[in-house]
Design an enzyme around this catalytic site. Sequence first.
Site, PDB file in Angstrom:
ATOM      1  N   GLY A 229      53.766  32.553  16.849  1.00  0.00           N
ATOM      2  CA  GLY A 229      53.553  34.015  16.832  1.00  0.00           C
ATOM      3  C   GLY A 229      53.402  34.851  15.968  1.00  0.00           C
TER       4      GLY A 229
ATOM      5  N   GLY B   8      50.505  28.879  14.623  1.00  0.00           N
ATOM      6  CA  GLY B   8      49.119  28.659  14.386  1.00  0.00           C
ATOM      7  C   GLY B   8      48.297  29.356  13.678  1.00  0.00           C
ATOM      8  NE  ARG B   9      47.234  35.308  16.069  1.00  0.00           N
ATOM      9  CZ  ARG B   9      46.474  35.508  17.186  1.00  0.00           C
ATOM     10  NH1 ARG B   9      44.794  35.896  16.902  1.00  0.00           N
ATOM     11  NH2 ARG B   9      46.790  35.386  18.522  1.00  0.00           N
TER      12      ARG B   9
ATOM     13  NE  ARG C   3      41.333  36.061  18.354  1.00  0.00           N
ATOM     14  CZ  ARG C   3      41.977  37.204  17.947  1.00  0.00           C
ATOM     15  NH1 ARG C   3      41.336  37.757  17.029  1.00  0.00           N
ATOM     16  NH2 ARG C   3      42.904  37.830  18.210  1.00  0.00           N
TER      17      ARG C   3
ATOM     18  CE1 TYR D 112      42.752  36.938  24.568  1.00  0.00           C
ATOM     19  CE2 TYR D 112      41.773  36.479  22.462  1.00  0.00           C
ATOM     20  CZ  TYR D 112      42.341  36.036  23.788  1.00  0.00           C
ATOM     21  OH  TYR D 112      42.635  34.497  23.988  1.00  0.00           O
TER      22      TYR D 112
ATOM     23  CB  CYS E 101      21.738  37.300  28.987  1.00  0.00           C
ATOM     24  SG  CYS E 101      20.909  35.954  28.515  1.00  0.00           S
ATOM     25  CD  GLU E 102      28.093  37.568  30.022  1.00  0.00           C
ATOM     26  OE1 GLU E 102      28.500  38.521  30.554  1.00  0.00           O
ATOM     27  OE2 GLU E 102      27.782  36.359  30.666  1.00  0.00           O
TER      28      GLU E 102
END
Length: 414
Positions: free
Chosen positions: A239, A276-277, A313, A317, A342-343
């Site tokens: 975290g 992790g990050r 991401r 987020y 296409c979004e």
Amino acid sequence: MQAFVYESGRLFAEGVAVEDLARRYGTPLYVYSRNHLRERYRAIVSAMAEMKPLVCYSVKANSNAAVIKTLVDEGSGFDIVSGGELFRALRAGADANKIVYAGVGKTRDEIEYALRERIGFFTVESESEAARISECARHLGIPGRIAFRVNPDVDPQTHKYISTGKKENKFGLDLERVVKAYEMAAALPGLEIAGLHLHIGSQILSADPFGQALRKIKEMCLALKAKYPTFRTIDIGGGLGIDYKADQQALDPAVYAAAVMPLLRELDLKVVMEPGRSIVGNAGILVCRVQVVKASHFKTFIVVDAGMNDLIRPSLYQAHHEIKAVTETSKTVMGDLVGPICESGDFLAQDRELPDVKEGDLMAAFSAGAYGFAMSSNYNSRPRAAEVMVDGNDAYLIRRRETWEDIVRGESIP
Ligand code: LLP
């Protein structure tokens, strides 16, 4: 170390010019710095040295075999969340004994695979999962070591999708329920109570929530340790946040250590961590090439060859990734950096001051080493990007670009 720096206006990854990598391997391209990975791993180990923690790198952040092997060579263990991640970790040379397995929905097949490989322990998220592990353990005649994941109900002050330690989140067991869960599990055959697990969320920039969570579980943890002789481990999860923006301060492992160490001393248990990050996030960039610059009187759209399928991401987020031109420029333009999908949600940056680039130029999204490639997809039938790892002056292709054939492999027409 800064893995990615400009020298005479050209962006380098360690000792290699990014434009050379783009020319050699094409775009979109993930580029990782091996020495940055090593350094971040070592920073955590050294900040926590007094506890001699087992650092189990969280494979979900970036599961490329070369990343895993780099950390295997550093002595790392691994936090996994699926049979696929176990397969990856073992294939890259991980020591099974140093693997911890989390997740709310492990299947019987996955549990049996992990038991057969004799992983360190399972972090268990419900009573029924403990019962399921017990059945599998009995079936195979291999003991299942478990640590219940406690949800301490603290607010990690992060994006709601990556908060996990609040009572409304699906993860772990409420404090009131945990003691009973241990009693139930202790009575089941084939299980060994290994310890307790906490993971309150991701991209947390203050050390306070970590301290708070430990304070909340301390008494209970001491009681469990006294009750179960095999209860020897506290897994404090991951975290630790990183700096995505120039004005953001990463959570320094030393500051984190200062907050958790006094409590860990009192607990006097073997410490496991699952970062992790904080190890891989700033070790990677996503390099892309400008296809089209479309300026309306309303705003400028810079269309690049990387989209939300490569880096989701920002869309998922509202995450901020610094965007820079690979050849430095001081001129800027207001607008969006978008992909070819296409979004309308397909953007890497929205309403931002962006480098004033032209068609054919290279750009890079920074801090893309964690949850970048790992969350990428083939949406719009786009082959996934290639990945390159730089170590000093050497570059290695660690995952070739997918082909159209790769995309349809496995399909059949009835
Ligand atoms: N341990 C457990 C049980 C986890 O669920 C996670 C991350 C970690 C460790 C590693 O957390 P870290 O040190 O990386 O914060 N896709 C999101 C992040 C999801 C995190 C999921 N769990 C993002 O791109 O921000």
